[in-house]
Design a protein around this motif. Structure first.
Motif, PDB file in Angstrom:
ATOM      1  N   HIS A  92       0.737  -1.239   0.028  1.00 22.69           N
ATOM      2  CA  HIS A  92       0.033   0.142  -0.110  1.00 22.69           C
ATOM      3  C   HIS A  92       1.102   1.326   0.174  1.00 22.69           C
ATOM      4  N   GLN A  93       1.942   1.367  -0.931  1.00 18.83           N
ATOM      5  CA  GLN A  93       2.812   2.427  -0.896  1.00 18.83           C
ATOM      6  C   GLN A  93       2.075   3.517  -1.621  1.00 18.83           C
ATOM      7  N   PRO A  94       2.020   4.683  -1.185  1.00 16.85           N
ATOM      8  CA  PRO A  94       1.199   5.669  -1.945  1.00 16.85           C
ATOM      9  C   PRO A  94       2.101   5.941  -3.267  1.00 16.85           C
ATOM     10  N   SER A  95       1.479   6.521  -4.287  1.00 18.19           N
ATOM     11  CA  SER A  95       2.120   6.789  -5.581  1.00 18.19           C
ATOM     12  C   SER A  95       2.474   8.316  -5.286  1.00 18.19           C
ATOM     13  N   MET A  96       3.727   8.756  -6.080  1.00 17.82           N
ATOM     14  CA  MET A  96       4.153   9.947  -6.100  1.00 17.82           C
ATOM     15  C   MET A  96       4.212  10.583  -7.582  1.00 17.82           C
ATOM     16  N   ASN A  97       4.516  11.900  -7.556  1.00 16.66           N
ATOM     17  CA  ASN A  97       4.399  12.827  -8.918  1.00 16.66           C
ATOM     18  C   ASN A  97       5.156  13.812  -8.876  1.00 16.66           C
ATOM     19  N   GLN A  98       5.061  14.657  -9.884  1.00 13.64           N
ATOM     20  CA  GLN A  98       6.015  15.588 -10.339  1.00 13.64           C
ATOM     21  C   GLN A  98       6.254  16.577  -9.069  1.00 13.64           C
ATOM     22  N   HIS A  99       5.194  16.924  -8.310  1.00 15.94           N
ATOM     23  CA  HIS A  99       5.285  17.876  -7.136  1.00 15.94           C
ATOM     24  C   HIS A  99       6.406  17.307  -6.254  1.00 15.94           C
ATOM     25  N   ASP A 100       6.339  15.836  -5.827  1.00 15.67           N
ATOM     26  CA  ASP A 100       7.316  15.161  -5.056  1.00 15.67           C
ATOM     27  C   ASP A 100       8.719  15.437  -5.692  1.00 15.67           C
ATOM     28  N   ILE A 101       8.925  15.262  -7.063  1.00 15.00           N
ATOM     29  CA  ILE A 101      10.009  15.215  -7.503  1.00 15.00           C
ATOM     30  C   ILE A 101      10.626  16.657  -7.508  1.00 15.00           C
ATOM     31  N   ASP A 102       9.974  17.612  -7.516  1.00 16.54           N
ATOM     32  CA  ASP A 102      10.538  19.028  -7.341  1.00 16.54           C
ATOM     33  C   ASP A 102      10.788  19.367  -5.957  1.00 16.54           C
ATOM     34  N   VAL A 103      10.010  18.624  -4.880  1.00  8.45           N
ATOM     35  CA  VAL A 103      10.439  19.203  -3.513  1.00  8.45           C
ATOM     36  C   VAL A 103      11.960  18.253  -3.251  1.00  8.45           C
ATOM     37  N   ILE A 104      11.879  17.142  -3.725  1.00  5.38           N
ATOM     38  CA  ILE A 104      13.304  16.242  -3.413  1.00  5.38           C
ATOM     39  C   ILE A 104      14.263  16.909  -4.165  1.00  5.38           C
ATOM     40  N   LYS A 105      14.320  17.577  -5.279  1.00  9.52           N
ATOM     41  CA  LYS A 105      15.435  18.135  -5.865  1.00  9.52           C
ATOM     42  C   LYS A 105      16.007  19.341  -5.078  1.00  9.52           C
ATOM     43  N   THR A 106      15.257  20.002  -4.137  1.00 12.63           N
ATOM     44  CA  THR A 106      15.681  20.842  -3.264  1.00 12.63           C
ATOM     45  C   THR A 106      16.453  20.516  -1.898  1.00 12.63           C
ATOM     46  N   MET A 107      16.458  19.242  -1.673  1.00 11.69           N
ATOM     47  CA  MET A 107      16.864  18.636  -0.760  1.00 11.69           C
ATOM     48  C   MET A 107      18.558  18.500  -0.779  1.00 11.69           C
ATOM     49  N   PRO A 108      19.281  18.741   0.544  1.00  8.74           N
ATOM     50  CA  PRO A 108      20.753  18.852   0.352  1.00  8.74           C
ATOM     51  C   PRO A 108      21.273  17.470  -0.382  1.00  8.74           C
ATOM     52  N   ASP A 227       6.225   6.190 -20.845  1.00  6.22           N
ATOM     53  CA  ASP A 227       5.107   6.995 -21.361  1.00  6.22           C
ATOM     54  C   ASP A 227       4.452   6.254 -22.619  1.00  6.22           C
ATOM     55  N   PHE A 228       5.039   5.686 -23.184  1.00 10.20           N
ATOM     56  CA  PHE A 228       4.309   4.834 -24.617  1.00 10.20           C
ATOM     57  C   PHE A 228       3.610   3.893 -23.785  1.00 10.20           C
ATOM     58  N   GLN A 229       3.950   3.044 -23.052  1.00 14.22           N
ATOM     59  CA  GLN A 229       3.265   2.072 -22.524  1.00 14.22           C
ATOM     60  C   GLN A 229       2.112   2.716 -21.744  1.00 14.22           C
ATOM     61  N   SER A 230       2.164   3.668 -21.158  1.00 20.80           N
ATOM     62  CA  SER A 230       1.025   3.916 -19.898  1.00 20.80           C
ATOM     63  C   SER A 230       0.378   5.218 -20.593  1.00 20.80           C
ATOM     64  N   ASN A 231       0.546   5.524 -21.873  1.00 22.90           N
ATOM     65  CA  ASN A 231      -0.078   6.736 -22.342  1.00 22.90           C
ATOM     66  C   ASN A 231       0.412   8.109 -21.568  1.00 22.90           C
ATOM     67  N   ASN A 232       1.409   8.191 -21.358  1.00 27.62           N
ATOM     68  CA  ASN A 232       1.900   9.209 -20.516  1.00 27.62           C
ATOM     69  C   ASN A 232       1.525   9.424 -18.968  1.00 27.62           C
ATOM     70  N   LYS A 233       0.980   8.301 -18.422  1.00 24.04           N
ATOM     71  CA  LYS A 233       0.904   8.197 -16.923  1.00 24.04           C
ATOM     72  C   LYS A 233       1.297   7.276 -16.158  1.00 24.04           C
ATOM     73  N   PRO A 234       2.604   7.095 -16.322  1.00 19.08           N
ATOM     74  CA  PRO A 234       3.266   6.183 -15.636  1.00 19.08           C
ATOM     75  C   PRO A 234       2.806   6.391 -13.921  1.00 19.08           C
ATOM     76  N   VAL A 235       2.633   5.166 -13.280  1.00 16.11           N
ATOM     77  CA  VAL A 235       2.404   5.218 -11.776  1.00 16.11           C
ATOM     78  C   VAL A 235       3.664   4.795 -11.286  1.00 16.11           C
ATOM     79  N   TYR A 236       4.193   5.537 -10.146  1.00 15.99           N
ATOM     80  CA  TYR A 236       5.273   5.225  -9.225  1.00 15.99           C
ATOM     81  C   TYR A 236       5.345   5.723  -7.749  1.00 15.99           C
ATOM     82  N   SER A 237       5.922   4.671  -6.995  1.00 16.86           N
ATOM     83  CA  SER A 237       5.888   5.093  -5.611  1.00 16.86           C
ATOM     84  C   SER A 237       7.112   5.470  -5.034  1.00 16.86           C
ATOM     85  N   GLU A 238       8.163   5.551  -6.148  1.00 15.99           N
ATOM     86  CA  GLU A 238       9.454   5.589  -5.239  1.00 15.99           C
ATOM     87  C   GLU A 238      10.303   6.763  -6.474  1.00 15.99           C
ATOM     88  N   VAL A 239      11.032   7.688  -5.684  1.00 18.70           N
ATOM     89  CA  VAL A 239      11.812   8.579  -6.681  1.00 18.70           C
ATOM     90  C   VAL A 239      13.162   8.302  -6.254  1.00 18.70           C
TER      91      VAL A 239
END
Lengths: 419, 227
Positions: A92-108, A227-239
């Motif tokens: 039951h690991q929640p999915s993550m999205n572009q917002h998460d990636i943007d936040v994680i990029k700012t980490m030390p 993106d091709f497989q999922s019509n540009n909506k890949p689902v992922y729970s890990e960055v």
């Protein structure tokens, strides 16, 4: 006396009561053998862990998940949050999205962040043969280490494959296949009629491991496939957070603290390594403790043996003194005997361990590690083995001090008078 | 030995006390003597008279409580343990009643021992040991185990060991005490010839009147004093 005379005299004296010497040496052998085996086991496991991990991940990667997931807090089901869903599979690991990636990029220490995707292609084709394949992203600066060839360039259409594909493709070595083209076939999940063939050049092969890892392709290529497989909506729970260099323990902790402050949880290379190592370390410390106790008992054995020797050779010591041997000389003579006992105890113990290790490695290579090339569970680094022998000699010297002092202090007249 | 020979060893008012307080035992009560180059001296006395103690002091195996011992003007009491050991190794030969040969070693190895202690090289010490063994007539026993020899032969090996460092003085403690009459006289003859021909000073502690008679001088010790 000359140093060589001390050594030969000590050897001769030890030979005078063979049974006693053998038993004393044997006690040390038990300790040094155990120490050598423990060290070899620790080293071997270390090498295996590193080898295996290097085929899966790289020291400059930290895998970030949402901290409320049941992976982070076992036994709980996270509440619904908009934008987060489960991604299938366990946990039951929640999915993550572009917002998460943007936040994680700012980490030390983080220089880049990507969705950690897996692409299950229909098949990989080489010549006429079609085989199963799972693809993962190769991140910039990755230190995944190939056994042959090299990692694909980030801007290329290269692929690095797991070791077993060498044999699967009918080659005898990885080098034969370098530069050869393979085709990866994909189907759109929504529309089975949309299919795609992607050509890739083999750049190298990963180390052989117990479980076959994914093949790696540059992360941008992987994203395109997903993106091709999922019509540009890949689902992922890990960055995957890429750090500019492998992190030290302190930096690692700082990054994880920052992630945790933002509701994320990070799994670094160091964590993975430690997770593997920890149970083995407990075994290692346990065995070392046993070896320590054995060596302590052996040291008492040396003291006992040499005290008996001093007692038996009292007259002889008196004679040596009368003939002009100094106290220091008598002391050195007995220390040399203790040193010799330690030396033989060390050499025999380490020697037996090396022989035993060879046999055990052979059995394992044909047993549980069958097919995993170059895997040795027991590794005997020369420096460590020399240190064990040196340690046994030092133990001898420490144990020999009391008897040697006693011998050196004997009064020659009293000693000669003894019947 | 000419009367005007140089004094080699001078001992003055040697006292030796063992123990302290009420348990103190005075083994020597002021013994003085001098030994000249080429001399031979027999020290006679009953057991417990102090004759062995005197020999131990003269040979530098033990230190007197008071009094002084000088070898050619050099005092032993100024020497530390190391210097005294070296002094014994280079200047003194010992012969004991019980021989004290090491059973695990060969005859040659037994004779080599003092030179090994001195740190001499292997080649030199083997040559010296063979010379010493030829002086005592045991050249043919070089390779034998010390335990395979007769009593007389053992004592001759011990004499070779005492001679191997070319000492000026030999101390013999009851050298014939463990031998039958015939072998004893052989050993006495050997010691005498060393004294007469090689000029080695001989100091013998003994009960044996035959041996004592062969020495130029005899002193009797009784209750720690010279009679």
């Amino acid at each position: 006396m000359k140093p060589v005379d001390y050594i030969t005299t000590a050897q001769t004296n030890l030979g005078r009561s063979k049974a006693r010497t053998i038993l004393t040496v044997f006690a040390i052998v038990i300790g040094t053998f155990t120490l050598a085996m423990t060290t070899a086991f620790g080293q071997g496991v270390q090498q295996i862990i590193n080898l295996q991990l290097q085929a899966y991940t790289s020291p400059n990667l930290v895998f970030v998940t949402v901290a409320s997931g049941s992976q982070s807090t076992p036994g709980t089901i996270p509440p619904y949050q908009p934008g987060r869903q489960t991604t299938g599979g366990e946990g039951h690991q929640p999915s993550m999205n572009q917002h998460d990636i943007d936040v994680i990029k700012t980490m030390p220490y983080v220089s880049a962040a990507y969705p950690n995707l897996r692409v299950s292609a229909d098949y990989i084709q080489y010549g006429a043969g079609k085989y199963l394949i799972s693809l993962a992203g190769l991140y910039p600066g990755s230190q995944v280490s190939p056994v042959s060839g090299s990692l694909p360039d980030q801007n290329s259409s290269g692929i690095i494959l797991p070791y077993p594909y060498i044999q699967t493709f009918g080659a005898s070595s990885g080098e034969e296949l370098l530069g050869k083209t393979v085709t990866v076939h994909l189907t759109n999940q929504a529309d089975p009629n949309k299919q795609e063939d992607v050509k890739m050049a083999i750049t190298g092969f990963l180390a052989d491991t117990v479980h076959t890892p994914d093949a790696f392709i540059p992360v941008n290529n992987l994203t395109t496939l997903a993106d091709f497989q999922s019509n540009n909506k890949p689902v992922y729970s890990e960055v995957a957070a890429v750090t500019s260099q492998p992190l030290s323990t302190g930096q690692d902790q700082a990054l994880k603290n920052a992630l945790s402050a933002h509701g994320y949880s990070g799994l670094s290379y160091l964590d993975t390594q430690n997770n593997f190592r920890r149970p083995l370390q407990i075994v290692k410390y346990g065995l070392s403790g046993f070896a320590g106790v054995a060596l302590l008992a052996a040291a008492i054995g040396i003291v006992n043996t040499l005290l008996m020797a001093v007692f038996e050779r009292t007259q002889e010591i008196g004679l040596l003194k009368a003939l002009g041997m100094r106290r220091r000389g008598i002391f050195t003579l007995f220390i040399a005997e203790a040193l010799a006992i330690g030396f033989w105890g060390g050499v025999i113990g380490v020697g037996l361990a090396v022989i035993f290790g060879r046999v055990a490695n052979n059995i394992l290579v044909h047993g549980i590690f069958r097919g995993v090339a170059d895997t040795h569970l027991l590794v005997f680094p020369i420096a460590y083995m020399a240190a064990i022998i040196g340690g046994a000699m030092l133990l001898g010297v420490i144990a020999g001090t009391l008897p040697a002092l006693r011998a050196s202090r004997l009064d020659p007249i009293e000693a000669l008078r003894r019947e | 030995m000419p009367d005007q020979a140089e004094v080699f060893l001078e001992a003055q008012s040697l006292h030796k006390t063992y123990g302290r307080g009420a348990a103190a035992f005075e083994a020597l009560k002021g013994v003085s003597l001098s030994i000249k180059e080429g001399d031979s001296l027999a020290i006679l006395g009953k057991s417990g008279s102090g004759k062995s103690t005197l020999m131990h002091l003269l040979a530098g195996l033990d230190q007197p409580t008071t009094g002084s011992i000088c070898y050619q003007g050099e005092s032993l009491s100024n020497m530390n343990e190391g210097q005294l050991s070296e002094f014994r190794n280079h200047n003194v030969g010992f012969i004991f009643q019980q021989f004290f040969l090491q059973p695990t070693l060969t005859v040659l190895e037994n004779v080599i021992l003092p030179l090994k202690i001195a740190g001499e090289s292997g080649e030199y010490r083997e040559k010296q040991a063979k010379d010493a063994l030829s002086k005592v007539g045991l050249s043919d026993k070089v390779k034998n185990r010390a335990t395979d020899l007769s009593g007389g032969q053992k004592q001759r090996v011990a004499i070779a060991r005492a001679l191997v460092g070319n000492p000026k003085i030999l101390f013999a403690d009851e050298p014939t005490g463990n031998l039958d009459t015939e072998t004893a006289s052989e050993v006495i003859e050997l010691l005498q010839s060393l004294n007469h021909q090689a000029g080695i000073i001989l100091v013998v502690v003994t009960h044996d009147p035959d041996l004592a008679k062969q020495c130029r001088r005899q002193i009797h010790i009784k209750d720690g004093t010279v009679q």
